[in-house]
Design a protein around this motif. Structure first.
Motif, PDB file in Angstrom:
ATOM      1  N   ASP A 112     -50.102  56.153   4.690  1.00 57.70           N
ATOM      2  CA  ASP A 112     -50.654  57.392   5.399  1.00 57.70           C
ATOM      3  C   ASP A 112     -49.427  58.382   5.622  1.00 57.70           C
ATOM      4  OD1 ASP A 112     -48.705  56.311   6.912  1.00 57.70           O
ATOM      5  OD2 ASP A 112     -49.677  56.339   8.830  1.00 57.70           O
ATOM      6  N   GLN A 113     -48.357  58.663   4.659  1.00 50.53           N
ATOM      7  CA  GLN A 113     -47.653  59.484   4.523  1.00 50.53           C
ATOM      8  C   GLN A 113     -47.827  60.536   3.481  1.00 50.53           C
ATOM      9  OE1 GLN A 113     -43.478  58.507   5.297  1.00 50.53           O
ATOM     10  NE2 GLN A 113     -42.674  60.387   4.095  1.00 50.53           N
ATOM     11  N   GLN A 286     -48.346  66.927   6.621  1.00 51.77           N
ATOM     12  CA  GLN A 286     -48.605  65.383   6.972  1.00 51.77           C
ATOM     13  C   GLN A 286     -49.473  65.407   8.033  1.00 51.77           C
ATOM     14  OE1 GLN A 286     -47.556  62.754   6.109  1.00 51.77           O
ATOM     15  NE2 GLN A 286     -48.354  61.594   7.818  1.00 51.77           N
ATOM     16  N   ASP A 287     -49.312  66.642   9.025  1.00 55.04           N
ATOM     17  CA  ASP A 287     -50.356  66.519  10.022  1.00 55.04           C
ATOM     18  C   ASP A 287     -51.945  66.611   9.556  1.00 55.04           C
ATOM     19  OD1 ASP A 287     -48.309  66.488  11.917  1.00 55.04           O
ATOM     20  OD2 ASP A 287     -48.129  68.633  11.938  1.00 55.04           O
ATOM     21  N   LYS A 290     -53.092  63.381   8.060  1.00 55.56           N
ATOM     22  CA  LYS A 290     -53.532  62.407   9.113  1.00 55.56           C
ATOM     23  C   LYS A 290     -54.949  62.794   9.862  1.00 55.56           C
ATOM     24  CE  LYS A 290     -49.003  60.767  10.874  1.00 55.56           C
ATOM     25  NZ  LYS A 290     -48.109  60.761  12.176  1.00 55.56           N
TER      26      LYS A 290
END
Length: 325
Positions: A112-113, A286-287, A290
């Protein structure tokens, strides 16, 4: 040029949702939202007293599916023209402050990165942005795309990974050009307002230095420190755009600014827009991953119609169909 204090009355009465970040996620909801403010000329201000025009997507509109690394037919020249800036400006604005990269084993990067794949390995990116102060409210900048001095400031915004509320001021624009004259005393661009400090100023070099000192580590990239050479190369970098983003196209002013995740934004329609900078090394990538499951820019969220969409060419078509007068 000396900075001057400026107190801005609100134009947009509704709060705009900020893009979530790891820091914001820990803060109360009220701190993650802000009232966006600006100035309108007398004519535009008088229209805000009337009921806001209702906006809706074009008939039959459906947001396109994101297609990575795919160029829409007929857009090759536009892509090539925009890419001209990269070698001329040596990539300034493509990478955030303190950008670094390393190749690591896929096992070292959680699924998830955000990371790029390269020949069976992961490209891990990092920067110094997390160590820099972040403005609570977006910086406000009045500018237009075809101005080399404005381009310099846009590059610094990307380097510092700032969220900026842009008020486009294309030539013959009826809304924000007159207001800059009213606020600062002259129609000169770019013009910056920092609602966090009350500072307002002209002069691109002064704005760049102010942003570097206030929201960076005090350093200014070399390609933004070369005086006349910086201005010349910034102008040449826009030659491939053939004047796009310089002249006003009649449009309807929406009650809320459009949010866009990108490196730069279009301004011909004089549409206020909140730009979430996301150059290479930006933590916002990254935000974004997500929130949406993948990263791709540009991406817009239009609070006036509820449309959220990827794909640059389709975004331009949508904005014209929705807001052109």
């Amino acid at each position: 040029m000396a900075a001057t204090a400026l107190h801005l009355p609100p134009l947009l009465s509704r709060h705009l949702r900020f893009f979530s970040s790891s820091r914001a996620a820990a803060a109360p909801t009220s701190r993650r939202r802000t009232r966006l403010s600006a100035q309108l000329d007398d004519t535009a201000a008088s229209t805000t007293d009337k009921p806001a025009a209702a906006f809706s997507p074009p008939p039959g509109f459906k947001p396109p599916e994101p297609k990575r690394f795919e160029v829409k037919p007929g857009q090759s020249d536009s892509i090539a023209g925009a890419s001209l800036a990269i070698p001329l400006r040596l990539g300034t604005g493509v990478f955030v402050l303190g950008y670094s990269v390393s190749l690591v084993s896929p096992d070292e990067v959680p699924p998830d990165q955000y990371a790029l794949d390269f020949q069976g390995r992961k490209v891990k990116e990092s920067s110094k942005i997390a160590q820099c102060p972040r403005p609570e409210k977006p910086i406000e900048i009045y500018e237009f795309e075809g101005c080399p001095f404005c381009r310099k400031v846009r590059e610094m915004v990307a380097v510092l990974d700032l969220d900026v509320l842009f008020y486009p001021c294309p030539k013959n624009g009826p809304t924000f050009r007159p207001k800059v004259l009213e606020m600062g005393g002259k129609q000169q661009f770019p013009y910056m307002v920092d609602p966090n400090t009350g500072v307002a100023m002209y002069e691109s070099d002064d704005i760049i230095k102010y942003l570097a000192d206030k929201y960076g580590d005090g350093s200014v990239p070399v390609m933004l420190s070369l005086g006349l050479l910086t201005t010349i190369t910034a102008g040449l970098a826009m030659s491939g755009r053939r004047g796009k983003g310089s002249s006003y196209t009649p449009a309807k002013l929406p009650p809320q600014p459009i949010e866009i995740w990108a490196y730069e934004a279009l301004v011909e329609l004089e549409l206020p827009h909140l730009l979430h900078s996301c150059a290479r090394g930006s933590p916002k990538r990254q935000d974004f991953l997500k929130k949406y499951g993948a990263f791709q820019a540009p991406y817009i969220e239009d609070p006036n119609t509820g449309v959220n969409m990827f794909e640059s060419a389709e975004i331009v078509d949508y904005l014209r169909a929705t807001y052109a007068a």
